[in-house]
Structures are given as C-alpha cells and as structure tokens.
Design a protein around this motif. Structure first.
Motif, PDB file in Angstrom:
ATOM      1  N   MET A   6       0.869  -1.089  -0.038  1.00 54.59           N
ATOM      2  CA  MET A   6       0.024   0.136   0.014  1.00 54.59           C
ATOM      3  C   MET A   6       0.889   1.418  -0.038  1.00 54.59           C
ATOM      4  N   LYS A   7       1.953   1.191   0.705  1.00 52.95           N
ATOM      5  CA  LYS A   7       2.937   2.171   0.758  1.00 52.95           C
ATOM      6  C   LYS A   7       3.489   2.649  -0.541  1.00 52.95           C
ATOM      7  N   GLN A   8       3.932   1.474  -1.482  1.00 52.45           N
ATOM      8  CA  GLN A   8       4.206   1.557  -2.910  1.00 52.45           C
ATOM      9  C   GLN A   8       3.181   2.374  -3.663  1.00 52.45           C
ATOM     10  N   ALA A   9       1.907   1.763  -3.567  1.00 60.72           N
ATOM     11  CA  ALA A   9       0.794   2.160  -4.522  1.00 60.72           C
ATOM     12  C   ALA A   9       0.398   3.569  -4.269  1.00 60.72           C
TER      13      ALA A   9
ATOM     14  N   TYR B 226      -5.775   1.737   2.840  1.00 59.03           N
ATOM     15  CA  TYR B 226      -4.503   1.710   3.395  1.00 59.03           C
ATOM     16  C   TYR B 226      -4.846   2.153   4.706  1.00 59.03           C
ATOM     17  N   ALA B 227      -5.650   3.141   5.143  1.00 62.62           N
ATOM     18  CA  ALA B 227      -5.954   3.483   6.390  1.00 62.62           C
ATOM     19  C   ALA B 227      -6.599   2.593   7.432  1.00 62.62           C
TER      20      ALA B 227
ATOM     21  N   LYS C  50      -2.144   7.863  11.852  1.00 64.21           N
ATOM     22  CA  LYS C  50      -2.381   9.120  11.782  1.00 64.21           C
ATOM     23  C   LYS C  50      -1.701   9.659  10.591  1.00 64.21           C
ATOM     24  N   ALA C  51      -0.761   9.291  10.482  1.00 59.91           N
ATOM     25  CA  ALA C  51      -0.021   9.795   9.043  1.00 59.91           C
ATOM     26  C   ALA C  51      -0.418   9.500   7.797  1.00 59.91           C
ATOM     27  N   VAL C  52      -1.102   8.220   7.844  1.00 58.76           N
ATOM     28  CA  VAL C  52      -1.697   8.136   6.554  1.00 58.76           C
ATOM     29  C   VAL C  52      -3.332   8.962   6.379  1.00 58.76           C
ATOM     30  N   TYR C  53      -3.953   9.126   7.400  1.00 58.77           N
ATOM     31  CA  TYR C  53      -4.783  10.120   7.578  1.00 58.77           C
ATOM     32  C   TYR C  53      -4.577  11.545   7.002  1.00 58.77           C
TER      33      TYR C  53
END
Length: 186
Positions: free
Chosen positions: A1-4, A35-36, A49-52
C-alpha cells in the motif's frame, strides 16, 4: 500500500486518462481508504495518523474519512486533535456534504464537554447554522436548544426555538413549536 500510494516522480492528474493507472493511483481515495483501514488494524497510532494526514493533505478526503479520522483520534484520547480534524472537515465541504461532519462534531463536543465550554459550543452552533439550508436546520436547532435547556439559560433556549420556527422548512415548523411546548389553537 505504501508503494501504491507513493507520489509519482512526474506531476500527474488523477482525472487525466491519458496517464497510466500507476501514475494516477496515488490519488485514489479507495486505495487510501484501504491503506488507512490496514494501518488502523495492524500498525501503530502514529503510522495510522500519518496516513489520514496524507489523505487530507492530498485533498481527496470525503466526509466519511473526516469522521473516521476524528473518531480514531477520539478513541485514542486525542480529543482536541479530533476536534481539529472536524474543523478541517467543515472547512473542506459545503452543504449538503458537510451535514454529517457538523452533526458528528457537535454531538461529540457536547458529549465530551457538556456545559463546561458553553461559549465555544455556542460559537460552533452559530457557525453550523450560518449557511445551513432549511432542509438540515431542524436537527441543529433542536440540538442547540436542548444544550441551552440542559446547560445554559431558558431564555436562550426559547430564543433558539423562536429562530428555528423561522429557519426550518414550513412542514417542520409545527414539530419545532411542539418541541418547545407551544400548541396551535385555531
């Protein structure tokens, strides 16, 4: 997910169909939502929190993302940060999309503080009602009047009911008047 969800090296538009899907994927709300959810289920508070925060920075959030993020913060006892997320949400959206954000925000604020921060919650209600269409006004006016009945002054509650009778849809006026104890006499 980080890569996507990583930003591509060249600037692209999510809606530009001439670009490859891989280059546009980083702005897909569905991918970011997944991802979240994964971060929330499997990782740490900070990573979630960083994803949001990233979703909000990309300006791809919808009202449900705002509510989910705020509830996530509340669940971890970051109440003021949760309210800041609601503030960002009400700034992002217009009516009618902002209704659920305002509604959840006001209910959570009242639940958290009750009458201890009365001036702040009054300001929030006034902000919510400022551009509120008549179709959505009844819920806010009744909640506001109830707050005043429980924690404020009776005359403020009556003034709010009075404002409500003029602000709601005509078919809802009778219900608002009944709520405040008035009755129609022919």
């Amino acid at each position: 997910m980080k890569q996507a969800t990583a930003r591509p090296s060249s600037r692209t538009s999510f809606y530009d169909e001439t670009e490859s899907v891989q280059k546009r994927l980083h702005k897909s709300l569905k991918v970011w939502s997944m991802y979240a959810d994964l971060e929330e289920s499997l990782k740490t508070f900070e990573s979630t929190k960083a994803v949001y925060d990233r979703i909000l920075d990309l300006k791809i959030a919808n009202p449900q993302i705002i509510i989910n993020f705020a509830l996530f913060l509340e669940e971890h006892h970051y109440f003021e940060e949760s309210f800041k997320v609601f503030e960002r949400g009400v700034a992002l959206f217009k009516w009618p999309n902002v209704f659920d954000v305002w509604n959840t925000y006001l209910m959570k604020f009242i639940k958290r503080y009750g009458g201890t921060k009365l001036e702040r919650i009054r300001d929030l209600f006034e902000q919510a009602l400022e551009k509120c269409p008549a179709k959505f006004a009844k819920a806010f006016y009744l909640m506001y009047a109830r707050l005043e009945e429980d924690h404020g002054l009776a005359r403020h509650a009556m003034a709010i009911y009075d404002r409500a009778t003029r602000a709601v849809l005509p078919e809802e006026q009778f219900e608002v008047e009944q709520t405040q104890g008035f009755s129609y006499e022919a």
